[in-house]
Scaffold this active site. Structure first.
Site, PDB file in Angstrom:
ATOM      1  N   GLU A 480      47.223  42.332  42.996  1.00  0.00           N
ATOM      2  CA  GLU A 480      46.215  42.953  42.140  1.00  0.00           C
ATOM      3  C   GLU A 480      46.054  42.139  40.843  1.00  0.00           C
ATOM      4  O   GLU A 480      44.944  41.952  40.352  1.00  0.00           O
ATOM      5  CB  GLU A 480      46.598  44.418  41.858  1.00  0.00           C
ATOM      6  N   GLU A 487      38.645  37.562  39.348  1.00  0.00           N
ATOM      7  CA  GLU A 487      37.363  38.270  39.219  1.00  0.00           C
ATOM      8  C   GLU A 487      36.755  38.120  37.823  1.00  0.00           C
ATOM      9  O   GLU A 487      35.571  37.876  37.695  1.00  0.00           O
ATOM     10  CB  GLU A 487      37.553  39.774  39.488  1.00  0.00           C
TER      11      GLU A 487
HETATM   12  C1  G6P Z   1      33.929  45.651  45.253  1.00  0.00           C
HETATM   13  C2  G6P Z   1      34.385  45.706  43.807  1.00  0.00           C
HETATM   14  C3  G6P Z   1      35.903  45.906  43.744  1.00  0.00           C
HETATM   15  C4  G6P Z   1      36.301  47.123  44.544  1.00  0.00           C
HETATM   16  C5  G6P Z   1      35.798  47.045  45.986  1.00  0.00           C
HETATM   17  C6  G6P Z   1      36.000  48.352  46.747  1.00  0.00           C
HETATM   18  O1  G6P Z   1      34.369  44.477  45.838  1.00  0.00           O
HETATM   19  O2  G6P Z   1      34.015  44.529  43.118  1.00  0.00           O
HETATM   20  O3  G6P Z   1      36.310  46.063  42.388  1.00  0.00           O
HETATM   21  O4  G6P Z   1      37.696  47.246  44.530  1.00  0.00           O
HETATM   22  O5  G6P Z   1      34.397  46.785  46.002  1.00  0.00           O
HETATM   23  O6  G6P Z   1      35.235  49.359  46.160  1.00  0.00           O
HETATM   24  P1  G6P Z   1      35.492  50.906  46.354  1.00  0.00           P
HETATM   25  O7  G6P Z   1      34.397  51.575  45.585  1.00  0.00           O
HETATM   26  O8  G6P Z   1      35.426  51.183  47.825  1.00  0.00           O
HETATM   27  O9  G6P Z   1      36.853  51.195  45.808  1.00  0.00           O
END
Ligand code: G6P
Length: 605
Positions: A480, A487
């Protein structure tokens, strides 16, 4: 992914749409556009760039209603003025905004071109505008219905017809659409965030539904025209919780908010009488939970990594074999679904397409899925039907911080609950629930030392690569930490299990490649110390994230976090890495809340 906003009512739509676009801009931000109806036809303005660029271009006389607007995250066609939505037909009568992907767009484009229609963009969306304009139909809804029957793919759509300005038509297949109910005015959006300033009474469309939204009401139906019944629900987030609240970035605000967010996740869920957790929404009896032989956790991005933390917690505390997998991989490998496995879907937004598709695949094969979701009423939350809402509050920064932490806390509660049904003793139950209750204050203690972390971040400024390593659950923390750093700061960061370093990546350690070592004082401490020795022998700089006390090895820098119980330590060890990534990105001048090429919620494949 991409944001849609629409308004119909007596007021001028433009300021309402622009304000709504700002609120959903975190979903995609490479171009923006707006279309409004006014006597004489549609007025459309769109451009590459951010919503503020669109705002700066708007002529004073851009007024009218109804209107629709869009902020884009490119799929078909690069970000450009002409690829921005809304897309219109040749006569500028129909305007369409769309999230998702039309899979048979190439064939439909070829068909339109053979009919002599000039396409003005490279998008899949434009075909919809031309097709809707061309079909003979009594109402706009009928035209949209007819076109959607020949379309394959995913969509959240809003459509305007300059000749029939009494309604906006919206449709959904695989992408969220919310209708906001006002007083003789109505709103549509891809995200409740765009609506909360105006109304908290909303209706979520289901896949395969289409809605005709008028100023004084709405009707929903299926693509075949059969009416559907909907019950409005109330959004429990206020408009203020979407604001930056004086912080320069949402990311920092959301990091700082964590103690309060964790308190919300824990509220009412610790059951002191039986030294366990009380989880009202999981809707499985103790007997059913006892029958579980395996746990499989699915999610994408940070949700997947939170799932890795969760799988560790469950396996340790409940002694149920547990494993996390990227939802995107899982759904395509024809997974074996077992009756005695509990599947857990993790998602902040509750809208991530691949996580949703994995849930649907499991359900189709007869499996049981429980959701750990932040957004109440979201698609995945509704599809799972049972689960734990993490209550982290709205998360606007594209990178996940507080939801990651709160999801880990929700997993810890679930692990204690499952454990206490099995072999976890009352003493261990007490030890862990007390430790959980102490987490908010411990996070506050870390926040109080942000300056120290900002100084550590300076060490990375001249570097192009960094390693993040840890063992066991510490490896999840490393994953993480590395994801956050790449990112927001665009620095190449790679996570590796500390034990595997000598099997390859050690070859890349140089004085210019720092390694961030997650080294809690647990039973693997001495193994991690040896790994640090190996890195130092190659003159690699080391930043240790550890617990208070002397390190028996020299490191360039160390940051200590308060010690919790060993099972919960990963949750606190992650916090400084969030601030670390934030400060590296801040010093590099990056667009922290909207990193390049990314979007908050990925509702396409
Ligand atoms: C995208 C975002 C991430 C996130 C992932 C899952 O890639 O940039 O930060 O962890 O989606 O999103 P969710 O809403 O399913 O947790």
């Amino acid at each position: 992914m991409c944001g849609i906003v629409g308004y119909i009512g007596k007021r001028d739509a433009t300021p309402i749409l622009l304000e709504g676009l700002h609120r959903v801009e975190y979903r995609g931000y490479d171009s923006a556009g707006i279309a409004i109806t006014r006597p004489g036809g549609l007025q459309v303005l769109k451009c590459q760039g951010r919503v503020r660029d669109l705002e700066n271009m708007l002529p004073k006389r851009f007024k009218g209603a109804p209107g629709i607007a869009h902020t884009r995250w490119a799929t078909h066609g690069e970000p450009s003025d002409h690829n921005a939505h809304p897309h219109c037909d040749a006569a500028n009568r129909i305007a369409v905004v769309h999230n998702g992907i039309i899979e048979n767009a190439a064939a439909l484009r070829a068909r339109l071109m053979s009919e002599g229609i000039t396409l003005r963009s490279e998008t899949d969306t434009e075909v919809l505008a031309h097709l809707i304009a061309a079909v003979p139909a009594e109402t706009l809804a009928d035209a949209v219905r007819q076109v959607l029957r020949i379309v394959t793919g995913t969509y959240a759509l809003a459509v305007l017809d300059a000749e029939r300005p009494e309604a906006i038509v919206v449709a959904r297949n695989g992408g969220p659409v919310v209708i906001g109910i006002g007083d003789r005015e109505m709103f549509v959006a891809s995200d409740p965030a765009a609506l909360v300033a105006h109304t908290r009474s909303v209706v979520h469309l289901d896949d395969g539904e289409i809605a005709v939204v008028r100023a004084d009401g709405y009707e929903t139906s299926t693509l075949d025209g059969g009416p559907t019944a909907k019950t409005p629900s109330v959004i429990d987030w206020t408009s203020g919780s979407f604001d930056k609240g004086g912080y320069s970035h949402y990311m920092r605000k959301e990091i700082v908010e964590q103690p309060e967010a964790v308190r919300r996740t824990l509220r009412g869920r610790i059951e002191p009488r039986f030294q366990t957790a009380h989880l009202g929404g999981i809707e499985l009896t103790a007997g059913e939970l006892l029958d579980i032989r395996r746990i499989k956790v699915l999610g994408c991005g940070s949700a997947y990594i939170a799932g890795c933390v969760g799988a560790h917690l469950i396996e340790q505390l409940a002694r149920i074999p547990a494993h996390a997998e990227a939802a995107s991989e899982f759904r395509y490998r024809n997974p074996v679904i077992e009756r005695d496995t509990l599947y857990i879907a993790v998602s902040q937004s509750g809208e991530t397409f691949e996580t949703l598709a994995a849930v649907q695949e499991i359900k189709r094969k007869g499996g049981r899925v429980l959701g750990i979701i932040n957004v109440v009423g979201s698609t995945i939350g509704r599809e799972c039907g049972r689960g734990i809402y993490v209550h982290a509050g709205p998360e606007i920064a594209v990178v996940s911080t507080k939801t990651f932490t709160c999801t880990s806390i929700a997993f810890a509660l679930l692990a204690v609950h499952l454990g206490r049904i099995r072999d976890l003793s009352t003493a261990d139950g007490r030890r862990l629930t007390r430790a959980l209750a102490a987490v908010p204050e411990q996070i506050e203690e870390i926040m109080g030392r942000e300056d120290e972390i900002a100084r550590l971040a300076e060490m990375l400024l001249g570097c192009e690569h960094a390693y993040f390593i840890g063992r066991s659950a510490g490896y999840c923390v490393a994953m993480e930490g590395a994801l956050k750093l790449k990112e927001v700061s665009y620095l190449h960061a790679e996570a590796y299990p500390a034990s595997e370093l000598k099997h390859g990546p050690l070859a890349l350690i140089t004085p210019q490649t720092p390694t961030i070592v997650v080294i809690p004082r647990d039973d693997l401490f001495s193994k991690n110390v040896s790994t640090i020795e190996e890195i130092r022998a190659r003159r690699g700089p080391v930043i240790a994230v550890t617990h208070p006390g002397e390190l028996p090895v020299k490191v360039e820098a160390a940051f200590t976090v308060p010690q919790s119980e060993p099972e919960l330590d990963p949750i606190l060890l992650n916090i400084p890495l969030q601030l670390f990534a934030y400060h590296v990105a801040l010093r590099k001048g990056c667009d922290i809340d909207k990193p390049r090429h990314l979007a908050k919620s990925v509702t396409v494949e």
